[in-house]
Scaffold this active site. Structure first.
Site, PDB file in Angstrom:
ATOM      1  N   SER A  40       0.808  -1.226   0.000  1.00  0.00           N
ATOM      2  CA  SER A  40       0.000   0.000   0.000  1.00  0.00           C
ATOM      3  C   SER A  40       0.833   1.265   0.000  1.00  0.00           C
ATOM      4  O   SER A  40       0.326   2.337  -0.340  1.00  0.00           O
ATOM      5  CB  SER A  40      -0.933   0.016   1.213  1.00  0.00           C
ATOM      6  OG  SER A  40      -0.198  -0.095   2.423  1.00  0.00           O
ATOM      7  N   ASP A 330      -3.823   7.973   7.868  1.00  0.00           N
ATOM      8  CA  ASP A 330      -4.699   7.086   8.640  1.00  0.00           C
ATOM      9  C   ASP A 330      -3.820   6.404   9.688  1.00  0.00           C
ATOM     10  O   ASP A 330      -2.696   6.843   9.935  1.00  0.00           O
ATOM     11  CB  ASP A 330      -5.465   6.104   7.740  1.00  0.00           C
ATOM     12  CG  ASP A 330      -4.556   5.155   6.966  1.00  0.00           C
ATOM     13  OD1 ASP A 330      -3.401   4.953   7.360  1.00  0.00           O
ATOM     14  OD2 ASP A 330      -5.024   4.594   5.950  1.00  0.00           O
ATOM     15  N   HIS A 333      -0.863   4.565   7.296  1.00  0.00           N
ATOM     16  CA  HIS A 333      -0.204   5.138   6.124  1.00  0.00           C
ATOM     17  C   HIS A 333       0.172   6.605   6.303  1.00  0.00           C
ATOM     18  O   HIS A 333      -0.615   7.392   6.838  1.00  0.00           O
ATOM     19  CB  HIS A 333      -1.119   4.985   4.905  1.00  0.00           C
ATOM     20  CG  HIS A 333      -1.513   3.576   4.654  1.00  0.00           C
ATOM     21  ND1 HIS A 333      -2.730   3.064   5.078  1.00  0.00           N
ATOM     22  CD2 HIS A 333      -0.854   2.562   4.042  1.00  0.00           C
ATOM     23  CE1 HIS A 333      -2.797   1.777   4.730  1.00  0.00           C
ATOM     24  NE2 HIS A 333      -1.669   1.459   4.109  1.00  0.00           N
TER      25      HIS A 333
END
Length: 355
Positions: A40, A330, A333
């Site tokens: 990610s 978040d 991340h």
């Protein structure tokens, strides 16, 4: 805006560049494309096109991306690889390979095969049903053939040889897999599992080398024990970094550096550099104000303690107004501003050999 129009929008080069990196003009022309494998941290939206809950194609993700588009990037804006692409004189965003609206012409200057939630260990990818690294490498083979058809074999081979290949992967093998589920701990002690992952990293580098890659960067792990979610789930010291997790990151990094050193000695004509991120992330966490941040403990989204992906909602009243003040967007991340700092650091250090 429909999904197809969104996809088309962020496959095109961004029209507005909000800032430049220090090496942007010097680097132009030195690298033909940015080719990305990983999780990610570098997924530009591939997970939008597979059946998984590990998605970020909805607000507040992307709210600071050009046009405010939620592209599938797990951040409020661009990623490290986007900034690096711009710094090397290439388009300011690296498109996702699985986006059907992206042409091979657009993919010829950069492409991300990355998938949020994946790892070096194929078992890690099975947990959220995402794209394993082995499949990302198969997509690269397919990409090469598409490039040859579009550009001719000679031009395609030149692009492949002069591209910069970036690997950003490994954290999920610990936080989603080894530290969360019983199978791998029953098979491997922590040092054995690290060695297992390093062998997979070695094999991946060799695979892309055999396919023509010569300029490669492998990113070390950040102190994932200091992620907001890891702090929240630290039962022994709630709210504090999990130092056992950080020890695993440091062990992985040390063994990765040694593996890359050996690869440089064995792969003729290759330059494989280690990208150090642990120290930089630790420095920001220790003194966020030195880097212009107000918060390095919570994420911008929601309470900032546990929310990520679908738990981050645009209507969440606690979501921050200015993500630039937060190290994390978040609970897992980084924010776009953090990614920009990391990219600049890489250009001034690990990637200097390619400038």
């Amino acid at each position: 805006m429909t999904m197809s129009l969104k996809s088309l929008f962020y496959c095109l080069p961004l029209l507005v560049v909000h800032f430049s990196l220090s090496a942007s003009t010097a680097a132009a022309g030195k690298v033909s494309a940015i080719i990305v494998f990983g999780d990610s941290t570098v997924d530009a939206g591939n997970n939008n096109f597979i059946p998984t809950v590990a998605k970020a194609n909805f607000p507040p993700y992307g709210r600071d991306f050009d046009g405010g588009v939620a592209t599938g990037r797990f951040s409020n804006g661009r990623l490290v690889t986007d900034f690096l692409s711009e710094a090397f004189g290439l388009p300011p965003s690296v498109p996702a390979y699985l986006d059907p609206s992206c042409t091979i012409e657009q993919l010829s200057t950069g492409v991300s095969f990355a998938s949020a939630g994946t790892g070096l260990d194929d078992l890690t990818a099975k947990i959220p049903s995402v794209i394993p690294l082995s499949q990302q490498l198969e997509y690269f083979v397919e990409y090469k053939e598409r490039l040859k058809l579009a550009k001719g074999e000679s031009v395609a081979n030149k692009i492949i040889a002069e591209a910069l290949y970036i690997f950003s992967i490994g954290t999920n093998d610990f936080i989603e897999n080894y530290l969360a589920l019983p199978l791998r701990p029953a098979q491997y002690t922590p040092p054995e599992y690290v060695a297992y992952l390093i062998a997979l990293a070695d094999a991946a580098v060799r695979a892309v080398y055999d396919l023509g890659a010569r300029k490669m960067e492998f990113t070390g792990l950040a102190p994932f024990g200091c992620l907001p979610s890891a702090r929240t789930l630290n039962h022994d010291e709630p709210g504090e970094c999990n130092e056992e997790y950080n020890k695993l990151a440091r062990r992985f990094n040390a063994e990765l550096q040694e593996a890359l050193r050996k690869l440089n000695g064995e792969l003729a004509g290759a330059q494989v550099v280690y990208a150090e991120t642990y120290s930089l992330a630790s420095a920001i966490i220790a003194s966020p104000s030195d880097y212009g941040f107000e918060n390095a403990v919570q994420g911008c989204c929601g309470t900032g303690l546990i929310e990520t992906s679908v738990l981050c909602g645009v209507d969440e009243p606690l979501t921050c107004q200015d993500a630039d003040k937060y190290m994390f967007f978040d609970s897992v991340h980084p924010s776009e501003r953090t990614y920009r700092i990391v990219a600049d650091n890489l250009l001034n250090n690990a990637l200097q050999v390619f400038l």
